[in-house]
Design a protein around this motif. Structure first.
Motif, short mmCIF file in Angstrom:
data_model
loop_
_atom_site.label_atom_id
_atom_site.label_comp_id
_atom_site.label_asym_id
_atom_site.label_seq_id
_atom_site.Cartn_x
_atom_site.Cartn_y
_atom_site.Cartn_z
N ASP A 1 7.36 51.93 61.69
CA ASP A 1 8.49 52.78 61.14
C ASP A 1 8.18 54.25 60.79
O ASP A 1 8.50 54.70 59.99
CB ASP A 1 9.27 51.96 60.01
CG ASP A 1 9.99 50.81 60.49
OD1 ASP A 1 10.50 50.78 61.59
OD2 ASP A 1 10.04 50.02 59.48
N GLY A 2 7.37 54.95 61.68
CA GLY A 2 6.76 56.27 61.43
C GLY A 2 7.50 57.16 62.54
O GLY A 2 8.25 56.92 63.21
N ARG A 3 6.88 58.31 62.44
CA ARG A 3 6.85 59.45 63.42
C ARG A 3 5.70 59.92 64.00
O ARG A 3 4.88 60.42 63.43
CB ARG A 3 7.76 60.66 62.65
CG ARG A 3 9.37 60.29 62.46
CD ARG A 3 9.82 61.59 61.84
NE ARG A 3 11.33 61.29 61.49
CZ ARG A 3 11.89 62.21 60.68
NH1 ARG A 3 11.57 63.10 60.38
NH2 ARG A 3 13.21 61.75 60.55
N GLY A 4 5.71 59.59 65.16
CA GLY A 4 4.71 59.95 66.09
C GLY A 4 3.33 58.98 65.46
O GLY A 4 3.28 57.84 65.31
N ALA A 5 2.22 59.85 65.18
CA ALA A 5 1.06 59.21 64.27
C ALA A 5 0.99 59.04 63.12
O ALA A 5 0.19 58.41 62.37
CB ALA A 5 -0.22 60.25 64.90
N MET A 6 2.23 59.55 62.28
CA MET A 6 2.31 59.30 60.82
C MET A 6 3.06 57.95 60.66
O MET A 6 4.35 57.79 60.88
CB MET A 6 3.00 60.58 60.17
CG MET A 6 3.05 60.34 58.82
SD MET A 6 3.63 61.71 58.01
CE MET A 6 4.42 61.07 56.50
N PRO A 7 2.42 57.11 59.83
CA PRO A 7 3.28 55.86 59.63
C PRO A 7 4.37 55.95 58.49
O PRO A 7 3.97 57.22 57.58
CB PRO A 7 2.28 54.82 58.92
CG PRO A 7 0.97 55.76 58.57
CD PRO A 7 1.07 56.87 59.53
N ALA A 8 5.23 55.24 58.25
CA ALA A 8 6.11 55.60 57.20
C ALA A 8 5.84 55.08 55.76
O ALA A 8 5.03 54.09 55.92
CB ALA A 8 7.47 55.00 57.53
N ILE A 9 6.19 55.70 54.87
CA ILE A 9 5.70 55.07 53.37
C ILE A 9 7.05 54.39 53.00
O ILE A 9 7.96 54.74 53.08
CB ILE A 9 5.76 56.29 52.39
CG1 ILE A 9 4.74 57.30 52.98
CG2 ILE A 9 5.57 55.74 51.11
CD1 ILE A 9 4.26 58.65 52.00
N ILE A 10 6.50 53.14 52.80
CA ILE A 10 7.77 52.07 52.41
C ILE A 10 7.79 52.10 50.96
O ILE A 10 7.11 51.50 50.17
CB ILE A 10 7.20 50.77 53.13
CG1 ILE A 10 6.96 50.80 54.56
CG2 ILE A 10 8.50 49.53 52.64
CD1 ILE A 10 8.00 51.26 55.13
N VAL A 11 9.13 52.08 50.42
CA VAL A 11 9.70 51.75 49.18
C VAL A 11 10.81 50.98 49.23
O VAL A 11 11.99 51.28 49.77
CB VAL A 11 9.91 53.06 48.46
CG1 VAL A 11 10.26 52.80 47.07
CG2 VAL A 11 8.86 53.93 48.21
N GLY A 12 10.64 49.64 48.86
CA GLY A 12 11.86 48.53 48.99
C GLY A 12 12.62 48.53 50.27
O GLY A 12 11.41 48.28 51.19
N ASP A 13 13.66 48.89 50.50
CA ASP A 13 14.20 48.64 51.72
C ASP A 13 14.28 49.83 52.65
O ASP A 13 15.19 50.26 53.44
CB ASP A 13 15.60 48.00 51.54
CG ASP A 13 16.64 49.02 50.88
OD1 ASP A 13 16.02 50.08 50.42
OD2 ASP A 13 17.85 48.50 50.91
N LYS A 14 13.48 51.07 52.13
CA LYS A 14 13.51 52.20 52.84
C LYS A 14 11.92 52.87 53.46
O LYS A 14 11.20 52.26 53.06
CB LYS A 14 13.86 53.42 51.96
CG LYS A 14 15.49 53.41 51.71
CD LYS A 14 15.94 54.59 51.18
CE LYS A 14 17.35 54.64 51.00
NZ LYS A 14 17.85 55.87 50.36
N ALA A 15 12.06 53.21 54.56
CA ALA A 15 10.98 53.73 55.22
C ALA A 15 11.13 55.26 55.29
O ALA A 15 11.77 55.87 56.03
CB ALA A 15 10.68 53.14 56.80
N TYR A 16 10.17 55.95 54.50
CA TYR A 16 10.11 57.54 54.32
C TYR A 16 9.42 58.13 55.46
O TYR A 16 8.28 57.78 55.61
CB TYR A 16 9.90 57.69 53.07
CG TYR A 16 10.93 57.59 52.07
CD1 TYR A 16 12.01 58.27 51.84
CD2 TYR A 16 10.60 56.26 51.18
CE1 TYR A 16 13.06 57.55 50.93
CE2 TYR A 16 11.72 55.87 50.22
CZ TYR A 16 12.73 56.64 50.13
OH TYR A 16 13.64 56.06 49.25
#
Length: 109
Positions: free
Chosen positions: A87-102
């Motif tokens: 759940d990221g953008r390109g090579a950067m993974p998303a930061i997960i907090v609860g039910d959100k992927a930042y």
């Protein structure tokens, strides 16, 4: 000097499957540039994993309660930031907090 760690562009996590283009556009159009601000950050390190260190116990405790992230080193006031590469953008993974992927993060002084 200490910083604020600001998270934004928070998508639902996990991202719902089978959404129409209109539903996906609705999600994208409602993203907040700033959705969560963690105060009292001393440093952020991304080496083998991403960690965040706080300047005092109150800032550490507030961030742990707000994010649910696990302690990396409680004595040193360091949390392990939860990441998800799906759940990221390109090579950067998303930061997960609860039910959100930042997909956006920044440090501000």
């Amino acid at each position: 000097m200490h910083f604020d760690f600001v998270l934004g562009d928070g998508f639902p996590h996990p991202y719902p499957e089978g959404l129409s283009e209109e539903e996906q556009e609705e999600i994208s159009s409602n993203l907040a540039v700033e959705d969560l601000r963690l105060k009292g950050v001393d440093s952020v390190e991304w080496r083998f994993e991403m960690t965040i260190q706080f300047v005092d116990r109150a800032s550490y405790d507030d961030a742990k309660a707000a994010t649910g992230w696990e302690a990396w080193d409680e004595a040193a006031l360091i949390l392990s930031i939860r990441l998800d590469g799906r759940d990221g953008r390109g090579a950067m993974p998303a930061i997960i907090v609860g039910d959100k992927a930042y997909c956006r993060w920044m440090l501000t002084a």
